[in-house]
Scaffold this active site. Structure first.
Site, PDB file in Angstrom:
ATOM      1  N   ASP A  81      34.758 -25.188  -0.936  1.00 14.66           N
ATOM      2  CA  ASP A  81      33.366 -24.732  -0.981  1.00 14.66           C
ATOM      3  C   ASP A  81      33.130 -23.849  -2.198  1.00 14.66           C
ATOM      4  OD1 ASP A  81      33.311 -25.984   1.381  1.00 14.66           O
ATOM      5  OD2 ASP A  81      32.841 -24.223   2.617  1.00 14.66           O
ATOM      6  N   PHE A 117      32.744 -25.852  -5.278  1.00 17.70           N
ATOM      7  CA  PHE A 117      31.428 -26.500  -5.232  1.00 17.70           C
ATOM      8  C   PHE A 117      30.352 -25.489  -5.642  1.00 17.70           C
ATOM      9  CE2 PHE A 117      27.514 -27.885  -3.246  1.00 17.70           C
ATOM     10  CZ  PHE A 117      27.514 -29.252  -3.460  1.00 17.70           C
ATOM     11  N   ASP A 118      30.439 -24.286  -5.076  1.00 19.99           N
ATOM     12  CA  ASP A 118      29.444 -23.259  -5.378  1.00 19.99           C
ATOM     13  C   ASP A 118      29.446 -22.891  -6.857  1.00 19.99           C
ATOM     14  OD1 ASP A 118      28.778 -23.276  -2.768  1.00 19.99           O
ATOM     15  OD2 ASP A 118      29.862 -21.442  -2.235  1.00 19.99           O
ATOM     16  N   SER A 149       8.086 -51.294  15.348  1.00 20.62           N
ATOM     17  CA  SER A 149       8.872 -50.631  16.398  1.00 20.62           C
ATOM     18  C   SER A 149       9.595 -51.712  17.196  1.00 20.62           C
ATOM     19  CB  SER A 149       7.978 -49.773  17.270  1.00 20.62           C
ATOM     20  OG  SER A 149       7.028 -50.591  17.876  1.00 20.62           O
ATOM     21  N   LEU A 150      10.314 -51.298  18.190  1.00 23.56           N
ATOM     22  CA  LEU A 150      11.116 -52.244  18.958  1.00 23.56           C
ATOM     23  C   LEU A 150      10.547 -52.367  20.352  1.00 23.56           C
ATOM     24  CD1 LEU A 150      14.569 -50.797  17.950  1.00 23.56           C
ATOM     25  CD2 LEU A 150      13.758 -53.069  17.347  1.00 23.56           C
ATOM     26  N   GLU A 160      23.688 -51.992  17.378  1.00 29.95           N
ATOM     27  CA  GLU A 160      23.663 -50.645  16.802  1.00 29.95           C
ATOM     28  C   GLU A 160      23.279 -49.639  17.869  1.00 29.95           C
ATOM     29  OE1 GLU A 160      20.804 -50.725  13.630  1.00 29.95           O
ATOM     30  OE2 GLU A 160      21.751 -52.473  12.723  1.00 29.95           O
ATOM     31  N   LYS A 169      20.875 -46.768  19.285  1.00 30.54           N
ATOM     32  CA  LYS A 169      19.476 -46.398  19.130  1.00 30.54           C
ATOM     33  C   LYS A 169      19.415 -44.877  19.053  1.00 30.54           C
ATOM     34  CE  LYS A 169      14.830 -47.380  20.686  1.00 30.54           C
ATOM     35  NZ  LYS A 169      14.311 -46.043  20.507  1.00 30.54           N
ATOM     36  N   ASP A 186      18.128 -41.231  18.816  1.00 28.44           N
ATOM     37  CA  ASP A 186      16.961 -40.569  19.397  1.00 28.44           C
ATOM     38  C   ASP A 186      16.510 -39.438  18.472  1.00 28.44           C
ATOM     39  OD1 ASP A 186      14.979 -39.986  21.150  1.00 28.44           O
ATOM     40  OD2 ASP A 186      16.247 -38.966  22.613  1.00 28.44           O
ATOM     41  N   ARG A 242       7.087 -42.353   9.908  1.00 27.82           N
ATOM     42  CA  ARG A 242       6.591 -43.657  10.336  1.00 27.82           C
ATOM     43  C   ARG A 242       5.068 -43.642  10.449  1.00 27.82           C
ATOM     44  NH1 ARG A 242       5.482 -46.124  15.182  1.00 27.82           N
ATOM     45  NH2 ARG A 242       5.696 -48.380  15.089  1.00 27.82           N
ATOM     46  N   GLU A 251      17.105 -42.977  10.642  1.00 30.47           N
ATOM     47  CA  GLU A 251      16.687 -41.949  11.575  1.00 30.47           C
ATOM     48  C   GLU A 251      17.188 -40.595  11.088  1.00 30.47           C
ATOM     49  OE1 GLU A 251      15.047 -43.498  13.968  1.00 30.47           O
ATOM     50  OE2 GLU A 251      15.006 -42.219  15.738  1.00 30.47           O
ATOM     51  N   TYR A 306      19.515 -47.645   9.068  1.00 31.61           N
ATOM     52  CA  TYR A 306      19.708 -48.856   9.867  1.00 31.61           C
ATOM     53  C   TYR A 306      18.919 -50.056   9.353  1.00 31.61           C
ATOM     54  CZ  TYR A 306      15.650 -46.754  12.179  1.00 31.61           C
ATOM     55  OH  TYR A 306      14.466 -46.158  12.447  1.00 31.61           O
ATOM     56  N   LYS A 308      17.372 -49.558  26.609  1.00 31.29           N
ATOM     57  CA  LYS A 308      17.317 -48.098  26.791  1.00 31.29           C
ATOM     58  C   LYS A 308      18.189 -47.699  27.960  1.00 31.29           C
ATOM     59  CE  LYS A 308      13.210 -46.132  25.039  1.00 31.29           C
ATOM     60  NZ  LYS A 308      12.853 -44.718  24.900  1.00 31.29           N
ATOM     61  N   CYS A 336       5.124  -9.625  38.622  1.00 30.39           N
ATOM     62  CA  CYS A 336       6.483  -9.684  38.102  1.00 30.39           C
ATOM     63  C   CYS A 336       7.473  -9.543  39.260  1.00 30.39           C
ATOM     64  CB  CYS A 336       6.700  -8.570  37.087  1.00 30.39           C
ATOM     65  SG  CYS A 336       8.411  -8.472  36.521  1.00 30.39           S
ATOM     66  N   CYS A 381       9.226  -5.972  38.836  1.00 30.88           N
ATOM     67  CA  CYS A 381       8.564  -4.667  38.881  1.00 30.88           C
ATOM     68  C   CYS A 381       7.198  -4.695  39.543  1.00 30.88           C
ATOM     69  CB  CYS A 381       8.463  -4.085  37.474  1.00 30.88           C
ATOM     70  SG  CYS A 381       7.251  -4.943  36.447  1.00 30.88           S
ATOM     71  N   CYS A 441       5.442 -10.494  31.682  1.00 32.48           N
ATOM     72  CA  CYS A 441       5.249  -9.224  32.370  1.00 32.48           C
ATOM     73  C   CYS A 441       4.946  -8.194  31.297  1.00 32.48           C
ATOM     74  CB  CYS A 441       6.512  -8.831  33.138  1.00 32.48           C
ATOM     75  SG  CYS A 441       6.454  -7.102  33.660  1.00 32.48           S
ATOM     76  N   CYS A 450       9.723  -2.070  33.348  1.00 31.09           N
ATOM     77  CA  CYS A 450      10.226  -3.244  34.087  1.00 31.09           C
ATOM     78  C   CYS A 450      11.738  -3.326  33.895  1.00 31.09           C
ATOM     79  CB  CYS A 450       9.523  -4.494  33.565  1.00 31.09           C
ATOM     80  SG  CYS A 450      10.164  -6.022  34.267  1.00 31.09           S
TER      81      CYS A 450
HETATM   82  S1  IVH Z   1      15.277 -50.924  13.801  1.00 28.24           S
HETATM   83  C1  IVH Z   1      12.128 -53.758  13.245  1.00 28.24           C
HETATM   84  N1  IVH Z   1      17.455 -49.707  14.518  1.00 28.24           N
HETATM   85  O1  IVH Z   1      13.596 -46.818  17.344  1.00 28.24           O
HETATM   86  C2  IVH Z   1      12.940 -52.766  13.893  1.00 28.24           C
HETATM   87  N2  IVH Z   1      15.372 -48.685  15.014  1.00 28.24           N
HETATM   88  O2  IVH Z   1      10.916 -48.462  18.381  1.00 28.24           O
HETATM   89  C3  IVH Z   1      12.698 -51.429  13.367  1.00 28.24           C
HETATM   90  N3  IVH Z   1      15.568 -46.513  16.114  1.00 28.24           N
HETATM   91  O3  IVH Z   1      10.972 -45.746  15.538  1.00 28.24           O
HETATM   92  C4  IVH Z   1      13.608 -50.412  13.828  1.00 28.24           C
HETATM   93  N4  IVH Z   1      17.782 -46.440  16.158  1.00 28.24           N
HETATM   94  O4  IVH Z   1      13.115 -44.878  14.691  1.00 28.24           O
HETATM   95  C5  IVH Z   1      16.115 -49.668  14.504  1.00 28.24           C
HETATM   96  N5  IVH Z   1      19.475 -48.709  15.058  1.00 28.24           N
HETATM   97  C6  IVH Z   1      18.153 -48.687  15.039  1.00 28.24           C
HETATM   98  C7  IVH Z   1      17.415 -47.608  15.580  1.00 28.24           C
HETATM   99  C8  IVH Z   1      16.013 -47.651  15.553  1.00 28.24           C
HETATM  100  C9  IVH Z   1      16.660 -45.805  16.467  1.00 28.24           C
HETATM  101  C10 IVH Z   1      14.190 -46.054  16.360  1.00 28.24           C
HETATM  102  C11 IVH Z   1      13.301 -46.164  15.175  1.00 28.24           C
HETATM  103  C12 IVH Z   1      11.989 -46.687  15.671  1.00 28.24           C
HETATM  104  C13 IVH Z   1      12.223 -46.939  17.112  1.00 28.24           C
HETATM  105  C14 IVH Z   1      11.841 -48.360  17.410  1.00 28.24           C
END
Ligand code: IVH
Length: 672
Positions: free
Chosen positions: A34, A37-38, A83-84, A112, A114, A116, A135, A171, A223, A314, A408, A411, A426, A432
């Site tokens: 480190d 690097f610094d 989205s998915l 892959e 998913k 969060d 997004r 993500e 991804y 999910k 409370c 108290c 409170c 208290c």
């Molecule tokens: S692919 C066309 N891959 O899930 C597909 N999405 O509803 C586009 N997410 O808002 C997304 N992990 O942020 C993809 N391995 C993954 C993911 C992923 C999380 C999220 C993504 C998106 C939501 C899809």
């Protein structure tokens, strides 16, 4: 240095720094210390300060955060962000796979995690990061580029020979450890806690100050890749290509990504992660199944907003029923009252759950909770489980509804609830009991007045015995009073307390300020204020407007400080602390010059010093750019030895060839 030479050196340093950054944050195998690097970073910063026009917005120096973003512009996505569609059970996954097999024959899927977190789109032109967009509605998102640059695993410049324009998507996440650390700090600062890592990430990315974002330790996984033409006709191949460009992509060795060509393979992957997810530092809420072949993806096409070639499985948030046998209302240091559900112990997501948070009165009303109810607890993205449902059919007869107290619980003072704030408070700050005890606990804590011998239990006992009612009372305590408390209060332990209290008078002013527990004045802010203002008297007399002129002090902090000093009770306590001899000013001899003289050096301090307190010597090293470490290793630059340094440490230093110096020599180094 000539401008040309400076430009060349800046380019070299930037490349080296990004290389090491990549090794550290993407590959997790750093090759330099480190400190080294610094040193490189310092050199770059110095050159950029001298030649500001040579500083690129993608300089590694921007990793710590650039200027404030006044507003986030909305920018259209070049390729819409889809989205998915979600599925929650294996039947739906089977249907998806079988439908594809029937129509297209044997198909390979890429599997892959998913993640969060929060989706991000990163645009690179000629290998340089030019834009980071949220997004948004999928068509256009917010430009959060300055914040994105602080995420260390996102490359600012790509490696190899990238196409002229490309967009990588992925993500942004906050790890659990970072999240917990952040919440501990917020608790200490008397601020409302964040609910879960995802919300915190979303909130963090929308902060206007990239410097704050930089400190939150966000991470990223890529991804998906968009560019024309794509380097590979396999999605998996494109992700591996992203890895070559320097992106942090899911690691096949950890099974963050893998391929399958049968339903069994897919289900095995899901089963693995449904279990293994609990051990990850990041939150995942499912598994994504994607047709790997891009030609096939194109043939299959889209529904309105989601592709036909991918599906998200999910995970069920783990849920169980258990009995609610009681509720506790916890009164915090700042007076915030939070209900905590007491449950019959139940195993959930790998831990035994006995308590759950019920956030506020609205939730109690919504669930119509009764004591004795069978309640469903769920551990989703949140760290603390929550109650999500009640099985009314199993309610014992005569069960009493759980009501939020109007007063409370400690108290009896009527609670107040400010508009727009979910919490009840409170307002009886000075009388208290739990608020008093928690404030005193905060005052004596290690990071505050660091009073040896006093902890949560002793403070509580002293309060119960009527010996202390506020932090100023500590300084009137006599050993004889403590000895009178009887069993457990011996000569030695009580002497330790009395000595600890006396020693705390030498604690630097900035920590005294933090110890007072003024709402929103955490450790860092206290430090800034102490340095800017110099002493307590001046601070107590400053107006909100004057206070706001201090670096990192906004309206909320300024108002809170003013309110604190406006209250008679507080002014009286502060006055008594002054009379007791507590340090109310930045000590000029303590006001160590700030410099970079010790940059890149690591020190171990040991023993007792004549001209420094133990904290003072550490502060002196840090203020001059050095690092303090607890144990001697090959990375140690110097051991600063005081009186009574142990022989083992001395031997270790000798063995490793680490130079041992005394405090005089250290002073010489920083006064140079
Ligand atoms: S692919 C066309 N891959 O899930 C597909 N999405 O509803 C586009 N997410 O808002 C997304 N992990 O942020 C993809 N391995 C993954 C993911 C992923 C999380 C999220 C993504 C998106 C939501 C899809």
């Amino acid at each position: 240095m000539e401008r040309e030479a400076a430009a060349k050196r800046i380019a070299e340093l930037s490349e080296q720094l990004e290389h090491h950054n990549h090794l550290y944050y993407v590959e997790a195998r750093p090759v330099i210390s480190d400190q080294d690097f610094d040193l490189l970073m310092k050199e770059l910063e110095a050159l950029e300060a001298k030649w500001p026009d040579l500083a690129s917005p993608n300089s590694p120096s921007q990793r710590v955060g650039g200027d404030i973003t006044k507003e986030f512009n909305t920018v259209p996505h070049r390729w819409p962000m889809l989205s998915l569609s979600n599925s929650y059970n294996s039947e739906e996954v089977a249907e998806f796979v079988e439908r594809i097999a029937k129509e297209y024959g044997a198909v390979t899927f890429t599997l892959e995690l998913k993640y969060d977190g929060v989706a991000i789109s990163l645009t690179y032109e000629h290998g340089e990061l030019v834009r980071g967009l949220t997004r948004g509605d999928g068509e256009k998102g917010d430009d959060i580029t300055a914040n994105v640059r602080t995420v260390r695993s996102i490359p600012l410049r790509l490696r190899g020979d990238p196409p002229a324009e490309l967009e990588a998507r992925g993500e942004i996440l906050m790890g659990r450890k970072e999240f917990e650390k952040l919440n501990e700090q917020r608790e200490e600062d008397g601020e409302e806690l964040f609910a879960n890592p995802r919300n915190t990430t979303a909130g963090t990315l929308k902060l206007q100050d990239p410097k704050v974002v930089a400190k939150r330790g966000l991470q990223n996984y890529i991804y998906s890749l968009q560019t024309e033409p794509l380097p590979s006709r396999s999605h998996y191949g494109n992700i591996m290509y992203c890895r070559e460009l320097g992106f942090r992509t899911p690691d096949p060795a950890k099974r963050f990504i893998e391929q399958a060509d049968s339903l069994e393979g897919i289900m095995a992957y899901i089963a693995h992660w449904d279990h293994a997810r609990h051990e990850l530092d990041i939150a995942i809420d499912g598994v994504v199944i994607k047709v790997d072949n891009i030609d096939l993806q194109e043939e299959m096409g889209l529904r309105s907003k989601s592709p036909r070639w991918a599906i998200a499985y999910k995970f069920q948030a783990e849920q169980k029923f258990t009995r609610l046998h009681g509720v506790e209302f916890h009164v915090g240091r700042t007076g915030a009252v939070t209900p905590v559900a007491l449950l019959d112990p139940v195993e959930l997501a790998g831990t035994t759950v006995k308590r759950a948070s019920i956030h506020n009165a609205d939730q109690i009303a919504k669930l119509d909770l009764h004591i004795g109810d069978m309640v469903q607890v769920e551990k989703g993205g949140e760290i603390i489980p929550k109650i999500t449902a009640v099985d009314v059919s199993r309610r014992p007869s005569g069960a009493l509804p759980l009501t939020y107290p109007a007063r409370c619980p400690a108290c009896g003072t009527p609670l107040v609830r400010d508009e727009g704030v979910a919490q009840h408070y409170c307002p009886n700050e000075h009388a208290c009991p739990p608020q008093i005890v928690r404030r005193i606990e905060h005052f004596v804590a290690r990071k505050a007045m660091d009073i040896d011998g006093l902890g949560g239990e002793t403070v509580e006992a002293l309060f119960q015995a009527g010996l202390i009612h506020n932090v100023a009372d500590l300084y009137d305590l006599q050993q004889s009073q403590l000895l009178n408390l009887g069993k457990g209060w011996g000569e030695r332990s009580t002497q330790l307390i009395i000595d600890g209290i006396a020693a705390s008078k030498a604690i630097p002013f900035e920590r005294v300020l933090f110890a007072l527990g003024i709402r929103h004045v955490g450790e860092t802010v206290a430090k800034k204020i102490a340095r800017a203002v110099g002493n307590m008297e001046r601070l107590a007399s400053m107006s909100v407007v004057e206070l706001q002129e201090i670096d990192e002090v906004g309206t909320v902090v300024a108002t809170s400080i003013r309110d604190f000093f406006n209250a008679d009770g507080n002014r009286h306590i502060v006055e008594r602390l002054r009379a007791a001899g507590v340090n109310f000013a930045v000590d000029p001899s303590d006001e160590i010059s700030q410099s970079d003289l010790l940059k890149g050096l690591t020190f171990v301090v040991s023993g007792v010093f004549e001209t420094f307190t133990r904290d003072g010597i550490k502060l002196a090293i840090e203020e001059n750019g050095g690092k303090v470490s607890g144990s001697i290793s090959r990375k140690t630059s110097f051991v600063v030895a005081g009186a009574g340094m142990g022989p083992a440490k001395k031997a270790k230093a000798e063995e490793l060839g680490v130079k041992v110096i005394d405090e005089v020599e250290l002073r010489r180094m920083i006064e140079a």
